[in-house]
Design a protein around this motif. Structure first.
Motif, PDB file in Angstrom:
ATOM      1  N   PRO A   1       4.191  -6.633  -0.432  1.00  0.00           N
ATOM      2  CA  PRO A   1       3.083  -7.445  -0.964  1.00  0.00           C
ATOM      3  C   PRO A   1       1.832  -7.269  -0.118  1.00  0.00           C
ATOM      4  O   PRO A   1       1.889  -7.314   1.114  1.00  0.00           O
ATOM      5  CB  PRO A   1       3.624  -8.878  -0.875  1.00  0.00           C
ATOM      6  N   GLY A   2       0.708  -7.027  -0.771  1.00  0.00           N
ATOM      7  CA  GLY A   2      -0.561  -6.821  -0.078  1.00  0.00           C
ATOM      8  C   GLY A   2      -0.912  -5.381   0.155  1.00  0.00           C
ATOM      9  O   GLY A   2      -2.046  -5.075   0.549  1.00  0.00           O
ATOM     10  N   ASP A   3       0.039  -4.447  -0.095  1.00  0.00           N
ATOM     11  CA  ASP A   3      -0.275  -3.024   0.121  1.00  0.00           C
ATOM     12  C   ASP A   3      -1.379  -2.554  -0.820  1.00  0.00           C
ATOM     13  O   ASP A   3      -2.265  -1.801  -0.410  1.00  0.00           O
ATOM     14  CB  ASP A   3       0.982  -2.167  -0.076  1.00  0.00           C
ATOM     15  N   ILE A   4      -1.335  -2.954  -2.087  1.00  0.00           N
ATOM     16  CA  ILE A   4      -2.407  -2.668  -3.044  1.00  0.00           C
ATOM     17  C   ILE A   4      -2.592  -3.889  -3.932  1.00  0.00           C
ATOM     18  O   ILE A   4      -1.655  -4.312  -4.617  1.00  0.00           O
ATOM     19  CB  ILE A   4      -2.123  -1.437  -3.924  1.00  0.00           C
ATOM     20  N   VAL A   5      -3.783  -4.456  -3.922  1.00  0.00           N
ATOM     21  CA  VAL A   5      -4.143  -5.551  -4.818  1.00  0.00           C
ATOM     22  C   VAL A   5      -5.204  -5.020  -5.779  1.00  0.00           C
ATOM     23  O   VAL A   5      -6.274  -4.577  -5.339  1.00  0.00           O
ATOM     24  CB  VAL A   5      -4.676  -6.769  -4.044  1.00  0.00           C
ATOM     25  N   GLN A   6      -4.904  -5.029  -7.059  1.00  0.00           N
ATOM     26  CA  GLN A   6      -5.849  -4.550  -8.065  1.00  0.00           C
ATOM     27  C   GLN A   6      -6.789  -5.691  -8.464  1.00  0.00           C
ATOM     28  O   GLN A   6      -6.342  -6.814  -8.707  1.00  0.00           O
ATOM     29  CB  GLN A   6      -5.099  -4.033  -9.287  1.00  0.00           C
TER      30      GLN A   6
END
Length: 268
Positions: free
Chosen positions: A109-114
């Motif tokens: 969680p938090g690696d990629i936030v669109q």
């Protein structure tokens, strides 16, 4: 050449023929090509050849091309310059944002936030900008509505995202909208958050947040009475955000809520 000049004879020299074919064009032909080229500066040798044949001058297209080159070398005809105001806008190089590397994958969680925006029309003459941020791994959503989509509004939304997400934000993925430049890009740089920008016409690469828009339209806006008061709307959205993240089972998470998924993922 070596026997005659020594090692210097091996140096590369011009290979231009000693006898060069002389130009056989008449002044009348040169002037005819020049006049048509000045009249129609965008037309090439093939079109000019057809016009010259109508005038009774027969020249091959290659000869006309050589005459045009000869006239350019003598500056007898101007080089074609397109006026800048008709050219498309040149893309400015982003100071911090980059394309997402193929090797970079979202694993925690938090690696990629669109992040993306959605137009909301509570009434025909009123337009709001709905911002959605969705974590690709946990499907955790943060939503907020603003009167417009500017880089300052996007910066404020980013600060809200950092405050309301239960995990650190490592990377954000956005489209090429102007709201994700200037102040937004600067704050990403200052906070050390990687900023990935999608290539043009590729909304499918932001598929998670695009699907989030559909969920919020179907399950919140479809039931919420239209209201032009942003404060009340954002208060109702905050309540819906809590329900979405803590109560609503998510099919992609095997019917866990985003909160449950994060707790299980972080304790594993």
């Amino acid at each position: 050449r070596v026997e005659r000049e020594g090692w210097k004879g091996l140096e590369q020299r011009s290979r231009r023929p000693k006898q060069v074919r002389k130009r056989l064009w008449s002044l009348e032909e040169i002037e005819a090509v020049r006049s048509y080229r000045l009249l129609y500066p965008c037309w090439g040798k093939e079109k000019i050849r057809v016009l010259l044949e109508v005038d009774g001058i027969r020249l091959s297209a290659s000869s006309i091309g050589r005459i045009i080159r000869y006239l350019k070398s003598r500056k007898a005809i101007p080089e074609l310059r397109y006026k800048g105001r008709w050219e498309g806008r040149r893309k400015q190089k982003r100071p911090y944002a980059i394309r997402k590397p193929r090797s970079y994958q979202a694993e925690r969680p938090g690696d990629i936030v669109q992040v993306d925006t959605l137009d909301i029309h509570p009434f025909p003459a009123i337009l709001f900008k709905h911002f959605t941020a969705r974590d690709m791994v946990s499907r955790w959503d943060v939503v907020e509505v603003y009167p417009r989509a500017s880089s300052r509004q996007a910066k404020h939304f980013l600060n809200q995202l950092i405050k309301r997400a239960p995990f650190p934000i490592r990377a954000i993925q956005v489209d090429g909208g102007s709201e994700y430049k200037a102040a937004f890009e600067q704050v990403c740089h200052d906070l050390g958050i990687s900023l990935f920008v999608l290539p043009p016409r590729a909304p499918k690469l932001n598929g998670c947040v695009e699907r989030a828009h559909r969920t919020h339209l179907d399950e919140f806006y479809a039931l919420y009475e239209p209201d032009s008061d942003l404060e009340r709307l954002n208060k109702a959205l905050r309540s819906w955000e809590w329900v979405y993240n803590n109560v609503r089972p998510h099919r992609a998470l095997d019917y866990l809520t985003p909160r449950q998924y994060i707790e299980r993922n972080t304790t594993a």
